[in-house]
Motif scaffolding. Structure first.
Motif, PDB file in Angstrom:
ATOM      1  N   GLY A 198      -0.003  15.744   3.889  1.00 36.57           N
ATOM      2  CA  GLY A 198      -1.056  14.921   4.498  1.00 36.57           C
ATOM      3  C   GLY A 198      -0.648  14.332   5.840  1.00 36.57           C
ATOM      4  N   GLY A 199       0.481  14.760   6.389  1.00 33.59           N
ATOM      5  CA  GLY A 199       0.874  14.337   7.744  1.00 33.59           C
ATOM      6  C   GLY A 199       1.940  13.251   7.759  1.00 33.59           C
ATOM      7  N   GLY A 200       2.495  12.915   6.584  1.00 35.23           N
ATOM      8  CA  GLY A 200       3.566  11.909   6.547  1.00 35.23           C
ATOM      9  C   GLY A 200       3.029  10.537   6.198  1.00 35.23           C
ATOM     10  N   LEU A 201       3.953   9.675   5.768  1.00 36.70           N
ATOM     11  CA  LEU A 201       3.580   8.344   5.270  1.00 36.70           C
ATOM     12  C   LEU A 201       2.782   7.536   6.302  1.00 36.70           C
ATOM     13  N   GLU A 202       3.042   7.786   7.595  1.00 36.72           N
ATOM     14  CA  GLU A 202       2.334   6.989   8.624  1.00 36.72           C
ATOM     15  C   GLU A 202       0.824   7.275   8.655  1.00 36.72           C
ATOM     16  N   GLN A 228       1.476   2.004 -11.279  1.00 34.42           N
ATOM     17  CA  GLN A 228       0.733   2.260 -10.023  1.00 34.42           C
ATOM     18  C   GLN A 228       0.718   0.996  -9.182  1.00 34.42           C
ATOM     19  N   SER A 229       1.759   0.160  -9.239  1.00 35.05           N
ATOM     20  CA  SER A 229       1.635  -1.151  -8.623  1.00 35.05           C
ATOM     21  C   SER A 229       1.470  -1.068  -7.104  1.00 35.05           C
ATOM     22  N   VAL A 230       1.975   0.009  -6.501  1.00 33.07           N
ATOM     23  CA  VAL A 230       1.634   0.284  -5.098  1.00 33.07           C
ATOM     24  C   VAL A 230       1.136   1.724  -5.042  1.00 33.07           C
ATOM     25  N   PHE A 231       0.009   1.921  -4.383  1.00 36.82           N
ATOM     26  CA  PHE A 231      -0.481   3.295  -4.246  1.00 36.82           C
ATOM     27  C   PHE A 231      -0.737   3.594  -2.777  1.00 36.82           C
ATOM     28  N   HIS A 232      -0.926   4.859  -2.502  1.00 40.57           N
ATOM     29  CA  HIS A 232      -1.200   5.284  -1.127  1.00 40.57           C
ATOM     30  C   HIS A 232      -2.639   5.770  -1.008  1.00 40.57           C
ATOM     31  N   TYR A 233      -3.119   5.713   0.231  1.00 42.07           N
ATOM     32  CA  TYR A 233      -4.477   6.201   0.495  1.00 42.07           C
ATOM     33  C   TYR A 233      -4.510   6.650   1.956  1.00 42.07           C
ATOM     34  N   PRO A 234      -5.168   7.766   2.257  1.00 40.97           N
ATOM     35  CA  PRO A 234      -5.202   8.209   3.656  1.00 40.97           C
ATOM     36  C   PRO A 234      -5.839   7.150   4.568  1.00 40.97           C
TER      37      PRO A 234
END
Ligand SMILES: Cc1cc2nc3c(=O)[nH]c(=O)nc-3n(C[C@H](O)[C@H](O)[C@H](O)COP(=O)(O)OP(=O)(O)OC[C@H]3O[C@@H](n4cnc5c(N)ncnc54)[C@H](O)[C@@H]3O)c2cc1C
Length: 442
Positions: free
Chosen positions: A75-79, A202-208
């Motif tokens: 997805g292009g990296g954590l940033e 899931q205490s921290v999740f990521h989202y685009p």
């Protein structure tokens, strides 16, 4: 080895990416996708500057760190992602109850707290003293695990809202690892008002950051673009000597992420009993309603559960605009409300939007004058339903298809309650098998 992949959701796309990473020339792969857009259940939609996930609020997390890292990298990296602290609650009357419910008993009115605690302790005592094993039937399992109070105040009404079936029609097959399991000490603490953590994975999740959850499948698609045939609904798969014909195009191998329920109409030569098993697998659809709000910001919530009928037809409300600042215009915010629909039943008419908004008002989480507009997406298959015939039908379907050389993959491809990370994990495992097969020339 020419490989056909049916469906370009996250399963099909990630299988293709793993194969290319493993050395398969992209030209040996063909992905067939019925929709004009790749992504399947991971798709998102933007209306007047508001973006939402069409199959309900999606978040990215995984217990499998390499899989999570792979998705982030694709997805292009954590940033390119936000990292969001998960804050979920249950709305109970006009109160907020901590999630999971048994970690929030102290938030309930005293009588309900007492009933839930008494039931929990009785159930715990029964399990410990009698050594009873987990019941197969879901309603009985809930009472065995949580006791009668939690069943009546939360689990029964919530699950009947989601599954559109009585609890006794369902089995407990799907609950392992999904319904959180709190130690009795934590439940006692929470009941007397000492906060306990509950569910932490899931205490921290990521989202685009941009584009909704679909940004993930868009990124996978972009790397495979020429190999994905969009707008190509597969109608006929049949064996042709040692090859497979997909609507007349020949391949050495077929991987299908299409729903098992749809395979009888597509695969030639399926016996009647197997076709019946496929068609009778039960599922629920979903209607997702974006509620665009004239509200500068939300409280810091991720999503909430609305277990009671008085709160309207939605069972879950995602605070969508909290996932990324780019999901709503500046100074505005949004909710995404999920309403399940029993598989095969017609989608509710336009009154649904009205009922959902009224439910939010009744629940005390929105005012009518904040609502700017709504937008809906209808998804035919969202949830696998674990009724009593599920295991036998699934087994009959998968063993015939796989015995005849068609490999099934994906949430409805294998009729499993998988999130997108599990789809990626299973695609990675299948890619390894196919790469070995390719190397050994089978
Ligand atoms: C309410 C809800 C909430 C969820 N929340 C999360 C979450 O928070 N996090 C998470 O990671 N996952 C979540 N998921 C799960 C996630 O959406 C799925 O696991 C994943 O998207 C499944 O991908 P798939 O590729 O297996 O199937 P699909 O996405 O269903 O892909 C199958 C593809 O096949 C195509 N197709 C169908 N028929 C044909 C045909 N005849 N010919 C060609 N193509 C065809 C479809 O158009 C589709 O693109 C959630 C799902 C739901 C329903």
């Amino acid at each position: 080895m020419k490989i056909a992949i049916l469906g370009a959701g996250v399963s099909g796309l990630s299988l293709a990416r793993f194969l290319v990473e493993g050395g398969v020339p992209a030209d040996d792969l063909t992905l067939y996708e019925a929709s004009p857009v790749a992504g399947g259940l991971c798709r998102s939609k933007t209306v007047d500057g508001y973006t939402y996930d069409v199959s309900g609020g999606h978040i990215l997390y995984s217990k499998d760190k390499p899989a999570l890292d792979w998705i982030l990298q694709q997805g292009g990296g954590l940033e390119r992602f936000t990292s969001v602290e998960r804050h979920t609650r249950i709305r109970y009357g006009q109160r907020w109850v901590n999630y999971p419910f048994e970690n929030g008993l102290g938030d309930l009115p005293p009588e309900a707290n007492f009933e839930c605690l008494r039931g929990y302790v009785n159930a715990w005592h029964d399990r410990a003293s009698r050594g009873t094993s987990a019941p197969k039937e879901f309603g009985a399992w809930v009472r065995w695990r949580f006791g009668a109070g939690i069943a009546e105040h939360f689990m029964d009404p919530y699950n009947e809202k989601v599954w559109k079936r009585a609890m006794h029609e369902l089995t407990s097959d799907w609950v392992a690892g999904r319904v959180p399991d709190a130690p009795v000490e934590d439940v006692l603490r929470s009941s007397v008002g000492i906060r306990t953590e509950g569910y932490t994975h899931q205490s921290v999740f990521h989202y685009p950051l941009q584009g909704g959850f679909q940004a993930i499948t868009d990124a996978l698609h972009a790397q495979l673009a020429a190999r994905v045939k969009l707008g190509r609904r597969v109608e006929c798969v049949e064996q042709s000597g040692s090859s497979w014909s997909v609507d007349g195009e020949l391949h050495d191998c077929v991987v299908s992420t299409l729903s098992l329920t749809d395979m009888p109409a597509i695969v030639r030569g399926m016996p009647d009993d197997v076709a019946r098993a496929c068609r009778e697998l039960e599922y629920n659809g979903i209607v997702c309603i974006l509620v665009a709000l004239d509200r500068p910001e939300h409280p810091p919530l991720s999503w909430i559960y609305l277990p009671h009928a008085s709160q309207g037809p939605a069972n879950r409300v995602t605070y969508m605009s909290n996932y990324s600042p780019h999901l709503a215009p500046a100074g505005k915010s949004s909710f995404l409300c999920e309403v399940t629909v029993r598989g095969g039943a017609p989608y509710p008419g336009a009154q649904l939007e009205h009922e959902v908004v009224e439910g939010l008002v009744q629940a005390g989480i929105a005012r009518r004058d904040e609502v700017l507009f709504t937008d809906r997406s209808e998804i035919r298959q969202a949830y696998v339903v674990f009724d009593h015939g599920y295991a036998a039908r699934r087994q009959a379907a998968l063993s015939w298809l796989e015995g005849h050389g068609i490999t099934q993959l994906g949430r409805f491809g294998r009729f499993e309650y998988d999130n997108s990370d599990q789809c990626v994990i299973k695609s990675r495992a299948l890619a390894q098998k196919l790469l070995q097969r390719r190397q050994s020339g089978d």
